[in-house]
Design a protein around this motif. Structure first.
Motif, PDB file in Angstrom:
ATOM      1  N   UNK A  60       0.825  -1.214   0.000  1.00 51.96           N
ATOM      2  CA  UNK A  60       0.000   0.000   0.000  1.00 51.96           C
ATOM      3  C   UNK A  60       0.859   1.264   0.000  1.00 51.96           C
ATOM      4  N   UNK A  61       2.015   1.193   0.639  1.00 51.93           N
ATOM      5  CA  UNK A  61       2.934   2.339   0.657  1.00 51.93           C
ATOM      6  C   UNK A  61       3.605   2.521  -0.710  1.00 51.93           C
ATOM      7  N   UNK A  62       3.810   1.403  -1.406  1.00 53.62           N
ATOM      8  CA  UNK A  62       4.549   1.435  -2.668  1.00 53.62           C
ATOM      9  C   UNK A  62       3.648   1.773  -3.853  1.00 53.62           C
ATOM     10  N   UNK A  63       2.438   1.183  -3.884  1.00 55.76           N
ATOM     11  CA  UNK A  63       1.578   1.253  -5.071  1.00 55.76           C
ATOM     12  C   UNK A  63       0.297   2.047  -4.812  1.00 55.76           C
ATOM     13  N   UNK A  64       0.027   3.009  -5.656  1.00 58.51           N
ATOM     14  CA  UNK A  64      -1.219   3.789  -5.565  1.00 58.51           C
ATOM     15  C   UNK A  64      -2.419   2.924  -5.946  1.00 58.51           C
ATOM     16  N   UNK A  65      -2.200   1.977  -6.863  1.00 59.53           N
ATOM     17  CA  UNK A  65      -3.294   1.087  -7.273  1.00 59.53           C
ATOM     18  C   UNK A  65      -3.777   0.226  -6.121  1.00 59.53           C
ATOM     19  N   UNK A  66      -2.840  -0.266  -5.320  1.00 56.55           N
ATOM     20  CA  UNK A  66      -3.202  -1.085  -4.154  1.00 56.55           C
ATOM     21  C   UNK A  66      -3.959  -0.248  -3.130  1.00 56.55           C
ATOM     22  N   UNK A  67      -3.625   1.041  -3.037  1.00 56.94           N
ATOM     23  CA  UNK A  67      -4.268   1.918  -2.047  1.00 56.94           C
ATOM     24  C   UNK A  67      -5.729   2.208  -2.378  1.00 56.94           C
ATOM     25  N   UNK A  68      -6.153   1.849  -3.595  1.00 56.33           N
ATOM     26  CA  UNK A  68      -7.563   2.054  -3.941  1.00 56.33           C
ATOM     27  C   UNK A  68      -8.477   1.155  -3.107  1.00 56.33           C
ATOM     28  N   UNK A  69      -7.977  -0.022  -2.726  1.00 58.44           N
ATOM     29  CA  UNK A  69      -8.752  -0.916  -1.869  1.00 58.44           C
ATOM     30  C   UNK A  69      -8.692  -0.420  -0.427  1.00 58.44           C
ATOM     31  N   UNK A  70      -9.786  -0.593   0.331  1.00 57.57           N
ATOM     32  CA  UNK A  70      -9.769  -0.174   1.739  1.00 57.57           C
ATOM     33  C   UNK A  70      -8.650  -0.865   2.516  1.00 57.57           C
ATOM     34  N   UNK A  71      -8.057  -0.151   3.452  1.00 55.92           N
ATOM     35  CA  UNK A  71      -6.959  -0.711   4.240  1.00 55.92           C
ATOM     36  C   UNK A  71      -7.458  -1.835   5.145  1.00 55.92           C
ATOM     37  N   UNK A  72      -6.698  -2.918   5.260  1.00 58.73           N
ATOM     38  CA  UNK A  72      -7.102  -4.001   6.174  1.00 58.73           C
ATOM     39  C   UNK A  72      -6.910  -3.630   7.635  1.00 58.73           C
ATOM     40  N   UNK A 109     -14.130  -7.159  17.478  1.00 58.97           N
ATOM     41  CA  UNK A 109     -15.316  -6.653  16.759  1.00 58.97           C
ATOM     42  C   UNK A 109     -15.009  -6.466  15.262  1.00 58.97           C
ATOM     43  N   UNK A 110     -14.648  -7.562  14.634  1.00 60.25           N
ATOM     44  CA  UNK A 110     -14.273  -7.548  13.219  1.00 60.25           C
ATOM     45  C   UNK A 110     -15.490  -7.225  12.360  1.00 60.25           C
ATOM     46  N   UNK A 111     -15.311  -6.326  11.396  1.00 58.24           N
ATOM     47  CA  UNK A 111     -16.393  -5.921  10.509  1.00 58.24           C
ATOM     48  C   UNK A 111     -15.935  -6.009   9.054  1.00 58.24           C
ATOM     49  N   UNK A 112     -16.896  -6.054   8.140  1.00 59.70           N
ATOM     50  CA  UNK A 112     -16.589  -6.066   6.712  1.00 59.70           C
ATOM     51  C   UNK A 112     -15.846  -4.781   6.338  1.00 59.70           C
ATOM     52  N   UNK A 113     -14.736  -4.911   5.592  1.00 56.91           N
ATOM     53  CA  UNK A 113     -13.912  -3.748   5.277  1.00 56.91           C
ATOM     54  C   UNK A 113     -14.081  -3.273   3.838  1.00 56.91           C
ATOM     55  N   UNK A 114     -14.663  -4.103   2.982  1.00 54.68           N
ATOM     56  CA  UNK A 114     -14.872  -3.714   1.588  1.00 54.68           C
ATOM     57  C   UNK A 114     -16.348  -3.384   1.360  1.00 54.68           C
ATOM     58  N   UNK A 115     -16.597  -2.612   0.323  1.00 53.86           N
ATOM     59  CA  UNK A 115     -17.973  -2.251  -0.011  1.00 53.86           C
ATOM     60  C   UNK A 115     -18.613  -3.410  -0.769  1.00 53.86           C
ATOM     61  N   UNK A 116     -19.323  -4.235  -0.030  1.00 53.88           N
ATOM     62  CA  UNK A 116     -19.949  -5.425  -0.616  1.00 53.88           C
ATOM     63  C   UNK A 116     -21.432  -5.410  -0.259  1.00 53.88           C
TER      64      UNK A 116
END
Length: 536
Positions: free
Chosen positions: A330-342, A410-417
């Motif tokens: 995520x630090x290296x690639x802007x494309x990877x940063x498009x996904x929500x951070x885990x 309290x784990x929750x869904x992190x992606x827009x699904x």
């Protein structure tokens, strides 16, 4: 012969009772079965079990991998290929290397080649254990996909490390450059054979006049054929089964075109995989007395001490790898940063879900008994015992604590699904609109002249309107969740009462059993839509 058959039936019956008990006390059955097997093994007078590694690799491994590949979404697998590859290949090689150097410096008489042998054995987590522990828990889709994808591929990478380490011990020489080249050849050709074999099975299913029973039988044969074909040419049977399973799953809508075929396969595979999973975990516990007897010059306490240290290192290495692997890209690639951070919660669950299982034990048991000069293979019994300790600690300790960790953080869904209900409603609208368009384009006169077709069209229009309203109401997610749960509970209660009514109809003998069974099957399918009990 009768005596052996009686023992097998007794074992299967005992395993089923243990699974029921595990469900009653709400413990994931792989954990409970290992502990129970361990307890049963030390009952005085119990026959000793000699676990044949070829039995595990040939009988159990192909269908278990094939089933896992079948239920893996290729789209999700490809979307999260980066973390999957980092875990399935990167973490396996990282773990194997660190275990090799630490064990060779820690255990007297342990060479670096033996260290790599042990590393290759204990590096891959078990797919079934993690899936069973996480079943029914609120775990983000991304994490489940990554864990399932990792477990599909990591058996291949660890087995390749293991095989090269065995050769290094037997011959006394090892070339990293040669091993690296061989690794890509073995894995790559395994994929090629798997895809080639899957295409052959695709043609058979698609174009020959098969029946539901023949289709089901062929799907059971497929993983064995793929595995044996690859192993015959000394390539990766695991990669062949996984690649073939992913291909057949992706094309399944073209291959299996009737509901009876799919339902028949569902029944066959659900039962077969459940029995195999339960048996292999109880076999782990039952195998311990035989392993202890083989320790020879080492005491049980020595084996436990080394096993504990290797377990701690193995667990720690997974944490050391997972967190950087999750955040550095995520630090290296802007494309990877498009996904929500885990964040920190996702990597924590993935790190703690690294439970070892039957593949590790079978791999350890497959170590040759003798060297090429006829002398005993060095440290074989100690390696097997250490493997058992690692399996026991990771499976029982991590497996029992993982659900508590998930609840605590309290784990929750992190992606827009979209929720399951939203997706189902959306799919239903698309299907109903496709049916309505077909009626309007090709059956316009039949709609006017045939009352039944007219009723069906009117019903479709009402259903589209109803589903559309339901889809809109699902946007109020917080209040809707409780309403959906109450609605599903009501439907299951209705289906239960309808089954009782069918039982009364059967006793009245007015309707034929065949028609009653058809109605009962429809109730089962309706219930399946709610419970999702088809997989696992």
């Amino acid at each position: 012969m009768h005596h052996h058959l009686l023992q097998i039936m007794g074992l299967l019956f005992a395993v089923m009772l243990l699974v029921l008990l595990a469900r009653r006390i709400k413990i994931a059955y792989p954990i409970f079965l290992v502990i129970a097997g361990l307890g049963i093994a030390f009952i005085p007078g119990m026959p000793r079990l000699h676990l044949d590694p070829d039995l595990i690799f040939l009988i159990f491994l192909p269908p278990l991998l094939y089933e896992a590949a079948w239920y893996t979404s290729w789209n999700d697998f490809w979307k999260w290929k980066r973390p999957i590859v980092l875990l399935a290949f990167g973490l396996v090689f990282f773990t194997s290397t660190i275990i090799a150097y630490t064990s060779s410096s820690m255990i007297p008489g342990f060479t670096l080649a033996l260290g790599f042998l042990l590393g290759g054995i204990v590096s891959p987590p078990d797919a079934v254990a993690a899936a069973t522990v996480l079943k029914g828990m609120s775990v983000p889709k991304r994490l489940l996909t990554i864990l399932e994808g990792e477990s599909l591929v990591n058996d291949a990478s660890s087995l390749i490390v293991f095989k090269f380490a065995v050769v290094a011990v037997l011959t006394g020489s090892f070339s990293m450059q040669e091993a690296s080249g061989q690794f890509f050849l073995v894995a790559g050709m395994g994929i090629v054979i798997g895809l080639a074999g899957a295409h052959v099975m695709y043609v058979i299913h698609r174009f020959l006049p098969t029946t539901p029973a023949i289709d089901a039988a062929l799907t059971v044969m497929t993983p064995y054929l793929l595995f044996l074909a690859a192993e015959q040419f000394h390539f990766s049977g695991v990669m062949a089964v996984v690649s073939g399973g992913l291909f057949m799953s992706y094309r399944s809508h073209e291959v299996f075109q009737t509901g009876s075929t799919r339902l028949n396969m569902l029944g066959v595979w659900t039962t077969m995989i459940f029995v195999m999973n339960t048996v292999v975990f109880v076999l782990i516990g039952l195998a311990l007395p035989d392993i202890v007897d083989g320790l020879g010059e080492y005491s049980v306490m020595d084996g436990i001490k080394y096993g504990l240290l290797i377990s701690i290192i193995t667990i720690a290495l997974r944490f050391l790898w997972v967190y950087p692997a999750a955040h550095l890209p995520r630090w290296i690639s802007a494309r990877v940063r498009r996904d929500p951070s885990p964040g920190w919660k996702g990597p924590l669950v993935i790190s703690w879900a690294g439970m070892r299982g039957v593949v590790s034990l079978a791999t350890a048991l497959s170590i040759p008994l003798l060297m090429e000069d006829g002398s005993a293979f060095p440290q074989r019994n100690l390696i097997i015992f250490i493997t058992f300790v690692v399996i026991f600690i990771t499976l029982v300790f991590q497996g029992l604590t993982l659900p508590f960790i998930i609840k605590m953080i309290k784990l929750r869904e992190i992606d827009t699904i979209a929720s399951e209900d939203e997706q189902q409603a959306g799919i239903q609208i698309r299907l109903d609109k496709a049916a309505l368009k077909l009626l309007q384009d090709q059956y316009a006169s039949a709609v006017r002249n045939n009352k039944l077709i007219g009723f069906y069209k009117a019903n479709l229009e009402n259903q589209i309107s109803h589903t559309d309203k339901r889809l809109q109401s699902l946007s109020h997610e917080d209040t809707e969740r409780e309403e959906i749960a109450a609605y599903h509970h009501m439907l299951l209660d209705v289906y239960s009462h309808q089954r009782k009514e069918l039982f009364r109809l059967r006793k009245e003998k007015y309707f034929s059993d065949e028609e009653i069974r058809k109605t009962e099957l429809q109730l089962d399918l309706n219930e399946l839509k709610i419970t999702g009990a088809g997989h696992g």
